[in-house]
Enzyme design. Structure first.
Site, PDB file in Angstrom:
ATOM      1  N   SER A   1       0.257   8.662  60.211  1.00  7.12           N
ATOM      2  CA  SER A   1       1.667   8.543  60.616  1.00  7.12           C
ATOM      3  C   SER A   1       2.095   7.103  60.843  1.00  7.12           C
ATOM      4  O   SER A   1       2.607   6.737  61.911  1.00  7.12           O
ATOM      5  CB  SER A   1       1.912   9.389  61.869  1.00  7.12           C
ATOM      6  OG  SER A   1       1.519  10.712  61.646  1.00  7.12           O
TER       7      SER A   1
ATOM      8  N   ARG B   1      -6.911  14.021  65.836  1.00  2.95           N
ATOM      9  CA  ARG B   1      -7.317  15.420  65.711  1.00  2.95           C
ATOM     10  C   ARG B   1      -8.020  15.663  64.387  1.00  2.95           C
ATOM     11  O   ARG B   1      -7.644  15.095  63.356  1.00  2.95           O
ATOM     12  CB  ARG B   1      -6.096  16.342  65.766  1.00  2.95           C
ATOM     13  CG  ARG B   1      -5.576  16.603  67.152  1.00  2.95           C
ATOM     14  CD  ARG B   1      -4.630  17.793  67.161  1.00  2.95           C
ATOM     15  NE  ARG B   1      -3.609  17.700  66.143  1.00  2.95           N
ATOM     16  CZ  ARG B   1      -2.934  18.745  65.665  1.00  2.95           C
ATOM     17  NH1 ARG B   1      -3.194  19.964  66.099  1.00  2.95           N
ATOM     18  NH2 ARG B   1      -2.001  18.589  64.754  1.00  2.95           N
TER      19      ARG B   1
ATOM     20  N   ASP C   1       3.251  12.316  58.772  1.00  2.91           N
ATOM     21  CA  ASP C   1       3.505  13.481  59.625  1.00  2.91           C
ATOM     22  C   ASP C   1       4.877  14.094  59.380  1.00  2.91           C
ATOM     23  O   ASP C   1       5.066  15.303  59.546  1.00  2.91           O
ATOM     24  CB  ASP C   1       3.347  13.105  61.105  1.00  2.91           C
ATOM     25  CG  ASP C   1       4.270  11.974  61.532  1.00  2.91           C
ATOM     26  OD1 ASP C   1       4.797  11.261  60.667  1.00  2.91           O
ATOM     27  OD2 ASP C   1       4.435  11.781  62.762  1.00  2.91           O
TER      28      ASP C   1
END
Length: 900
Positions: A587, A523, A641
């Site tokens: 992450s 994203r 994250d």
């Protein structure tokens, strides 16, 4: 229609019987009076549908806790929860007590190449003084006792029957056996003959889920959803219900279709007002019903020239077997003449035709009424299953059905007409009450042995409080090792410093770009943070796929793909000429040396891009941007994250100092005292530590609670021997653990009829989202079966129960392990601060936590039990990996400005 003239053509209306041409010697009014007397016994389909609906209502009343006491159809639970599946085997004794004869059978069920049943039996007369002993009433239905593995094959059993009603017959039998003292027995079940019929036919056809007796008496049973049976605890699976439908109408519901002859039968019975439906349809009463009709017609001069003999007036002289004989198309009239002759009435040929007509109407009414009630059961089964079409088998036993071919054909035809959306097979039972009783026992033994083995298999997943406390203790030890300078290199939990020194204070302001890489999707976000009295966060984002060949290609290909996605997003937002501060949510395990330097330790989650491990991912990103030469960005922070989740929640709740991811992967972070982080200089203040707790256990410290299924998942993973804790509690692996358990249970014959489908052999096919769906409290087993069918797994109701239990056991352990880890973290924070009691908030994100119906609750409870001095509030994060990255970037910009 009736015509006048020298000949009379008499229409037999809807009976589908050939029109009979009579000479003028036979008065037309004979047939007229037959039709007049018996008009109420002929039903249109509309009437039968109405009766079916009435019976459906009675089924519901019998199943309901509040309505059962006044219901006529009692819907008695039998506690038979499964039909034979073909794997039963053993040597059984069955006792069949149902009248003046008492039968004992030895039933051998073998399971070699093909399952077979061998039976030996011996019949004993039951003395009259025992049958009619005080306190005993012989009922029309059998009660069959099943005994398993007696020491003697054939027994003789005589007991005083006084005081039997209201007592447990199994207890009485046990006392009688003990009194003899020369053999022993394990009594497994007391079985109604109707249930025995269903089980016998279920042995031959596993679709059989209805049993019917149509003989001297009548009754039905069927497999009902447990969630509908209020009188029995539990709501998963099915149980056979003995309807006792003979009492249908005892509340007056059938008064509009009962005739004067039905009322006379009832008045002369041993139980007036009871079993009214049975008295209209069963073999015990059909012959008597015909006799009463013949007597009235004779009295009125329409039969036998008005002659009435003592034999015709004698109750029981006209039997149901006579009705069956007279109805036969070829020899029926000859049989009628013989039977009536023995009653002394000297019938004419026309009398015989008329009597045959009466018998046909009475037996057809019986078949039609039974078709309507059976239709009620079938339509209920169809609704229970939620299928547009029902496919099932009905097992049938009873002399009326067996000895009366026309009756059976009429029943089948009417059922199919009343329930057109069904494919019903009618299967005649063989030795239903005896063989069926043995099959109930065989199934009970199979299920008991299966239950024992499944319980043993899943016992390793059921962690005790002491085991969870030990996990917490070991986690604390590994945390300390990760923080220590001397022990850090060898520690499995690396406790990486993030260089995030503060949570948001509300003054953050500006436009920030955020990247989120943590799985198969990537994203890019624009986050607009506005400070002031009404703080706001506005976000715009686009999602891009990362193809497998990029995930497992070269590092340069991966970061070129990422930069291409950023370029597309900046074009989309019209901001390519703006140098925005950027936070990179990455992450994967990283060792940070500053806020904007993150060295990849190892790939996880299926990534295998080369030339990345050991490299600074921010540097790789900057090089990719430079290669493209289209835009420039100020990369302020590389963010995990988990840290992003903590920062997002801290923006809303200042007491949030812990972050937790419980989704595809599993990880935690928290604000540690600087003095305890030996790998970083300085001892003032706090710093967020990225635990990377997924590697907990990589040194073998959790081997005592790992199962063979955990090891199988690890063996076929991309990172063998690594992230062992994560493989026990994260969403990426729970479905695969379940799949391995299901394969093992199937190999052992406990699931899917022992057939391992190609689907089940496919790694990764059983996604964790299916666990969430299957364990939903709102989901009935029917829907569980539907989910399994989507996976190509043709399951039975029993299979669905086992699958649901496996899913629940695996996910419960995952939640408990996650809770034990979190308990270690919050207790450490409390001890760091020297508090006896502490309130703290944990920011949480992840699909497992959000979507699984029980994971969060079990985890919360585990933390509460293992860390009782901490009052932990769990706050669900909203887009921690995106919004959190922007907030960390904003905090970093704020602190950078403060330094300058």
């Amino acid at each position: 229609m009736i015509h006048t003239g020298h000949q009379y053509a008499v229409s037999l209306l809807s009976l589908n019987v050939k029109t009979v041409i009579l000479s003028n010697k036979f008065p037309m009014c004979n047939y007229y009076y037959i039709d007049k007397y018996l008009y109420a016994m002929r039903f249109s389909d509309e009437t039968l549908m109405d009766i079916m609906k009435r019976f459906r209502r009675e089924l519901g009343n019998g199943l309901g806790r509040d309505t059962n006491p006044t219901a006529t159809v009692k819907m008695l639970p039998t506690f038979v929860r499964s039909i034979p599946d073909g794997s039963e085997k053993g040597d059984f004794i069955a006792l069949d007590l149902g009248g003046s004869a008492f039968r004992i059978l030895r039933v051998k069920v073998s399971h070699e190449k093909k399952q077979t049943v061998q039976m030996e039996s011996q019949i004993y007369d039951t003395p009259e003084d025992i049958i009619h002993g005080s306190g005993t009433r012989v009922r029309g239905t059998f009660q069959t006792l099943t005994v398993y593995k007696c020491l003697k094959v054939y027994l003789s059993l005589c007991t005083d029957s006084s005081g039997v009603e209201g007592m447990d017959v199994v207890t009485l039998l046990n006392k009688a056996i003990k009194k003899r003292g020369d053999y022993d027995a394990d009594i497994m079940a007391v079985v109604n003959d109707t249930v025995g019929t269903m089980m016998t036919c279920g042995f031959d056809d596993q679709r059989c889920e209805v049993g019917i007796i149509i003989g001297t008496g009548t009754n039905a049973c069927y497999m009902e959803e447990l969630r509908h049976i209020d009188l029995v605890e539990g709501d998963e699976g099915r149980m056979c219900i003995n309807t006792e439908w003979g009492a249908f109408g005892d509340d007056g519901m059938l008064e509009d279709i009962r005739t004067e002859f039905d009322r006379e039968i009832d008045r002369g019975s041993l139980n007036p007002g009871k079993q009214l439906f049975e008295k209209m349809v069963s073999g015990m009463y059909m012959g008597e019903l015909v006799r009463l009709i013949l007597v009235k017609m004779a009295k009125e001069g329409f039969l036998f020239e008005g002659r009435i003999t003592p034999e015709l007036l004698t109750k029981g002289k006209f039997e149901t077997k006579h009705v069956s004989s007279i109805e036969k198309s070829k020899e029926g009239l000859a049989k009628a003449k013989d039977i009536l002759g023995r009653l002394g009435v000297e019938p004419s040929a026309d009398d015989c035709v008329a009597v045959q007509h009466v018998c046909t109407i009475v037996s057809h009414r019986s078949a039609n009424l039974l078709a309507a009630t059976l239709g009620g059961i079938l339509s209920r089964l169809k609704d229970n299953k939620g299928n547009p079409r029902l496919r099932t088998t009905v097992g049938i036993d009873g002399s009326l059905y067996k000895m009366h071919p026309q009756y059976a054909r009429r029943l089948h035809k009417t059922v199919r007409r009343l329930v057109p959306e069904s494919d019903v097979r009618f299967l005649l039972s063989e030795s239903g009450s005896s063989k069926g009783a043995a099959m109930v026992t065989a199934v009970a033994y199979r299920l008991a042995d299966q239950r024992r083995q499944i319980t043993e298999t899943l016992a390793e997943f059921r962690l005790t409080s002491d085991q969870l406390l030990e996990v917490k203790k070991r986690m604390r030890t590994e945390i300390q090792n990760g923080l220590g300078k001397k022990t850090h290199d060898s520690a499995t939990i690396k406790m990486w410093p993030t260089y995030v020194l503060s949570t948001p204070d509300g003054s953050e302001n500006g436009d920030f770009l955020a990247l989120d890489l943590g799985g198969t999707n990537f994203r890019v976000l624009l986050v607009k943070i506005r400070s002031g009295k009404r703080r706001t966060v506005e976000m715009h984002n686009k999602i891009y796929a990362i193809p497998m060949e990029v995930m497992q290609g070269t590092g340069e290909e991966l970061f070129d793909h990422i930069v291409q996605c950023i370029s597309d997003f900046l074009d989309y937002m019209g901001m390519k000429n703006t140098r925005l501060p950027l936070g990179f949510t990455f992450s994967f395990p990283c060792r940070q040396t500053s806020l904007d330097v993150g060295i990849l330790v190892t790939w996880t989650k299926g990534f295998k891009a080369t030339d990345c491990e050991g490299e600074d991912v921010v540097g790789l990103l900057r090089e990719g941007i430079k290669r493209r030469e289209e835009f420039d960005l100020d990369v302020v922070a590389v963010v995990n994250d988990t840290v992003g989740t903590m920062m997002t929640c801290a923006y809303e709740e200042p007491t949030c100092e812990v972050g937790l991811i419980a989704g595809t992967g599993s990880n935690a972070c928290y604000m540690e005292e600087m003095r305890n982080i030996e790998v970083v200089e300085g001892d003032v203040g706090r710093m967020c530590v990225n635990m990377e707790w997924g590697a907990f256990g990589d040194n073998g410290c959790l081997d005592d609670i790992r199962t063979e299924y955990d090891r199988a998942v690890d063996d076929f993973s991309l990172n063998l021997g690594k992230q062992r804790y994560e493989k026990m509690c994260s969403g990426m692996y729970l479905g695969e653990i379940v799949r391995n358990i299901l394969i093992d249970l199937t190999k052992r014959g406990f699931l899917f009829r022992g057939q391992i489908s190609e689907t089940l052999k496919t790694r990764g096919i059983f996604e964790t989202k299916f666990l969430s769906q299957i364990e939903s409290d709102r989901l009935a087993l029917l829907q569980v079966r539907s989910i399994l069918q989507q996976l190509g797994l043709d399951s039975t109701c029993d299979d669905s129960i086992i699958v649901k239990e496996v899913c629940g056991t695996v996910s419960r352990r995952a939640a408990q392990l996650c809770g034990a880890g979190m308990a270690a973290v919050v207790d450490k924070i409390r001890e760091n601060r020297g508090l006896n009691q502490m309130d703290i908030t944990v920011g949480v994100d992840g699909t497992l936590y959000k979507l699984h119906p029980h994971f969060s609750g079990i985890m919360h409870q585990t933390v509460k039990e293992l860390a009782p001095k901490c009052n932990v509030n769990f706050l669900l994060s909203e887009d921690g990996s995106g919004k959190g990255a922007a907030l960390i970037t904003a905090v970093g910009c704020r602190m950078r400005e403060q330094k300058s």
